[in-house]
Write a protein that holds these residues in place. Structure first.
Motif, short mmCIF file in Angstrom:
data_model
loop_
_atom_site.label_atom_id
_atom_site.label_comp_id
_atom_site.label_asym_id
_atom_site.label_seq_id
_atom_site.Cartn_x
_atom_site.Cartn_y
_atom_site.Cartn_z
N SER A 24 -43.58 1.18 -21.37
CA SER A 24 -42.54 2.09 -21.84
C SER A 24 -42.60 2.27 -23.35
CB SER A 24 -41.17 1.56 -21.42
OG SER A 24 -41.07 1.46 -20.02
N LEU A 25 -42.80 1.15 -24.06
CA LEU A 25 -42.86 1.25 -25.52
C LEU A 25 -44.06 2.07 -25.96
CD1 LEU A 25 -41.84 -2.40 -26.50
CD2 LEU A 25 -40.46 -0.33 -26.71
N VAL A 26 -45.21 1.79 -25.36
CA VAL A 26 -46.41 2.55 -25.72
C VAL A 26 -46.23 4.03 -25.40
CG1 VAL A 26 -48.86 2.88 -25.20
CG2 VAL A 26 -47.96 0.57 -25.53
N SER A 27 -45.64 4.32 -24.22
CA SER A 27 -45.43 5.72 -23.84
C SER A 27 -44.51 6.42 -24.83
CB SER A 27 -44.83 5.78 -22.43
OG SER A 27 -45.70 5.20 -21.49
N THR A 28 -43.44 5.72 -25.24
CA THR A 28 -42.52 6.32 -26.21
C THR A 28 -43.22 6.58 -27.55
OG1 THR A 28 -40.68 5.14 -25.16
CG2 THR A 28 -40.31 6.04 -27.36
N ALA A 29 -44.03 5.60 -27.98
CA ALA A 29 -44.75 5.79 -29.23
C ALA A 29 -45.74 6.95 -29.13
CB ALA A 29 -45.48 4.50 -29.60
N ILE A 30 -46.42 7.04 -28.01
CA ILE A 30 -47.39 8.14 -27.83
C ILE A 30 -46.68 9.48 -27.84
CG2 ILE A 30 -48.97 9.19 -26.18
CD1 ILE A 30 -49.85 6.40 -25.36
N VAL A 31 -45.54 9.55 -27.16
CA VAL A 31 -44.77 10.81 -27.16
C VAL A 31 -44.38 11.19 -28.58
CG1 VAL A 31 -42.60 11.87 -26.44
CG2 VAL A 31 -43.97 10.59 -24.80
N GLY A 32 -43.94 10.18 -29.36
CA GLY A 32 -43.57 10.48 -30.74
C GLY A 32 -44.74 11.00 -31.55
N VAL A 33 -45.90 10.34 -31.40
CA VAL A 33 -47.09 10.77 -32.15
C VAL A 33 -47.51 12.17 -31.74
CG1 VAL A 33 -49.53 10.31 -32.54
CG2 VAL A 33 -47.88 8.43 -32.59
N LEU A 34 -47.54 12.42 -30.42
CA LEU A 34 -47.94 13.74 -29.94
C LEU A 34 -46.96 14.82 -30.39
CD1 LEU A 34 -49.16 12.93 -26.30
CD2 LEU A 34 -50.54 13.38 -28.32
N ALA A 35 -45.67 14.48 -30.36
CA ALA A 35 -44.68 15.46 -30.81
C ALA A 35 -44.87 15.79 -32.29
CB ALA A 35 -43.27 14.92 -30.56
N HIS A 36 -45.18 14.75 -33.08
CA HIS A 36 -45.42 14.98 -34.51
C HIS A 36 -46.66 15.85 -34.72
CE1 HIS A 36 -47.05 13.92 -38.52
NE2 HIS A 36 -45.79 14.06 -38.87
N GLN A 37 -47.73 15.54 -33.99
CA GLN A 37 -48.95 16.34 -34.13
C GLN A 37 -48.72 17.78 -33.73
OE1 GLN A 37 -51.89 14.28 -31.81
NE2 GLN A 37 -52.35 12.80 -33.43
N ARG A 38 -48.00 17.97 -32.62
CA ARG A 38 -47.72 19.33 -32.16
C ARG A 38 -46.85 20.07 -33.18
NH1 ARG A 38 -49.45 23.76 -30.10
NH2 ARG A 38 -47.85 24.99 -29.02
N LEU A 39 -45.89 19.34 -33.75
CA LEU A 39 -45.05 19.96 -34.77
C LEU A 39 -45.87 20.42 -35.96
CD1 LEU A 39 -42.26 20.55 -36.05
CD2 LEU A 39 -42.24 18.18 -36.83
#
Length: 455
Positions: A24-39
């Motif tokens: 769960s922690l890794v998934s949340t971190a990945i989502v944050g990184v991907l969201a930042h990259q997409r932004l």
């Protein structure tokens, strides 16, 4: 005794909780990184689109003010023109009006401004650099690797965007380089990053709490399933696990109970399936020995069986003959009528061979347009008669059904000398005789003891 820790020694409950938390922690971190990259990608795209629009507007106004690039360069450089346009737009935004010496085309009553200034203020450099070419695809200013007047390269041509003025193309442009953010852009990005970090932190906190609760619940039900599975492994096939919920774990418990009730019957079904599999294996082996196009045996099966025929003929001094045939001018059939027609010719030759030979004869497609026949217990004379009958059937076949202009014949080489070292030697002899038949005009049978029979 020193304390040693082993993850494998932990209980299923502890492992499950650890797995859930880490995942769960890794998934949340990945989502944050991907969201930042997409932004960032989206923001860069917007900045680039805005910069490109402003650059094209500058070029349009420059051409509107001076008519041509060359005429404009006589009065002022394009950079000076764009600087004065920016100053004019900023003055209008603050209500001060256009400054003295504003660029042509920006004075009151002139053409309206096309586009708007870049995202933020305080931008010492443009967000992108641009290539600019005239309507004849020649560079208008120096920008590596181009010099003024150089023709555009083919690899850059596809990326160029036309710049229109009053419905006609006056220039082509494309951006290059990386984004150079203004102070306002950097402020937007900082605010969005803070929001992402805060959202990610909150998500990770909730993940920790929910992971602990869910892990405890799942591990309790899974421990019961584990004990039941162990009992089945010891031979007690009928096990019952209490169904305490209707969620996925409850569904899993129900499925386990059904499996326990049915496994004995499935074991019996497997025994019956084993017999069916053996039958299918025999069928599959037969298919592996067949040529997919013609349905005849393939080269592998022919070599195996022919070796046995040859060994039997040598051991008991029995007659044995081998024929190698080749369709005449088959390449021209493919070239003239299409490969689909060639495939149909191969299929029909296979049917003719199958129907012309005895059940004891072995017929196979040896490769391409070559076919082979093994004649066990058959001397050369009788084999030659069978080959001649085959040749005539091929020649007389109604090939016009396949194509009105199609005519097919076959050349055959026949060997019956069993005193050679192997059946491969017999095939080589048949191949040499086939070559002689081809050289002698095709559509004939050549054997070791008789002259070719002309078609």
């Amino acid at each position: 005794m020193p304390f040693t820790f082993s993850f494998h020694s932990l209980s299923l409950r502890t492992k499950l909780i650890c797995y859930l938390l880490v995942t769960s922690l890794v998934s949340t971190a990945i989502v944050g990184v991907l969201a930042h990259q997409r932004l960032m990608q989206k923001f860069d795209s917007i900045v680039m689109r805005e910069a490109s629009r402003n650059f094209q507007t500058d070029v349009q106004l420059y051409f509107r003010a001076y008519g041509t690039w060359a005429e404009g360069m006589k009065h002022e450089s394009f950079r000076a023109f764009t600087d004065r346009r920016r100053a004019s737009l900023q003055s209008e935004a603050t209500g001060a009006g256009p400054p003295p010496g504003a660029a042509p085309g920006l004075a009151p009553g002139g053409p309206p401004p096309m586009g708007r200034p870049p995202f933020g203020g305080n931008m010492p450099a443009p967000p992108f650099r641009f290539y600019l070419f005239d309507a004849e695809h020649r560079a208008l200013f120096k920008r590596a690797p181009y010099q003024p007047g150089d023709l555009i390269r083919d690899e850059d041509l596809a990326r160029m965007q036309p710049i229109l003025l009053d419905g006609r193309v006056v220039a082509y442009s494309s951006s290059q380089g990386e984004v150079n953010y203004s102070d306002l852009d950097l402020g937007y990005l900082a605010a969005m990053r803070e929001s992402l970090v805060l959202g990610t932190a909150v998500g990770m906190g909730l993940t920790l709490v929910l992971g602990l609760l869910l892990g405890n619940r799942l591990s309790h039900a899974l421990r019961k399933l584990t004990r039941a599975v162990q009992a089945m492994g010891q031979g007690n096939l009928r096990q019952r696990v209490p169904v305490e919920s209707q969620d996925e774990v409850g569904v899993l418990a129900q499925a386990f109970n059904r499996m326990s009730d049915e496994i004995a019957q499935q074991y019996e079904d497997l025994r019956q399936s084993h017999a069916q599999i053996e039958t299918m294996a025999i069928q599959m082996r037969e298919l592996s020995l067949r040529d997919a196009l013609t349905g005849l045996h393939n080269r592998r099966h022919f070599d195996e069986q022919c070796a046995q025929f040859f060994a039997t003929a040598q051991r008991y001094q029995r007659p044995f003959s081998v024929m190698l045939g080749d369709i005449d001018h088959f390449k021209s059939v493919n070239d003239r009528f299409s490969h689909a027609t060639g495939d149909e010719v191969l299929r029909r030759i296979g049917q003719i061979l199958q129907s012309s030979m005895r059940a004891s004869d072995l017929v196979a497609r040896y490769g391409g347009e070559e076919f082979v026949v093994a004649f066990p217990e058959t001397d050369l004379q009788h084999a030659r008669e069978a080959c001649e009958a085959l040749r005539q059937r091929v020649e007389a076949y109604p090939w016009h059904e396949v194509h009105p202009d199609l005519r097919v014949t076959i050349s055959l080489g026949l060997s019956g000398d069993t005193q050679v070292g192997s059946f491969h030697t017999m095939l080589e002899a048949a191949d040499a005789l086939l070559y002689r038949a081809k050289q002698s005009g095709r559509n004939q049978v050549c054997s070791e003891v008789a002259r070719p029979v002309a078609g």
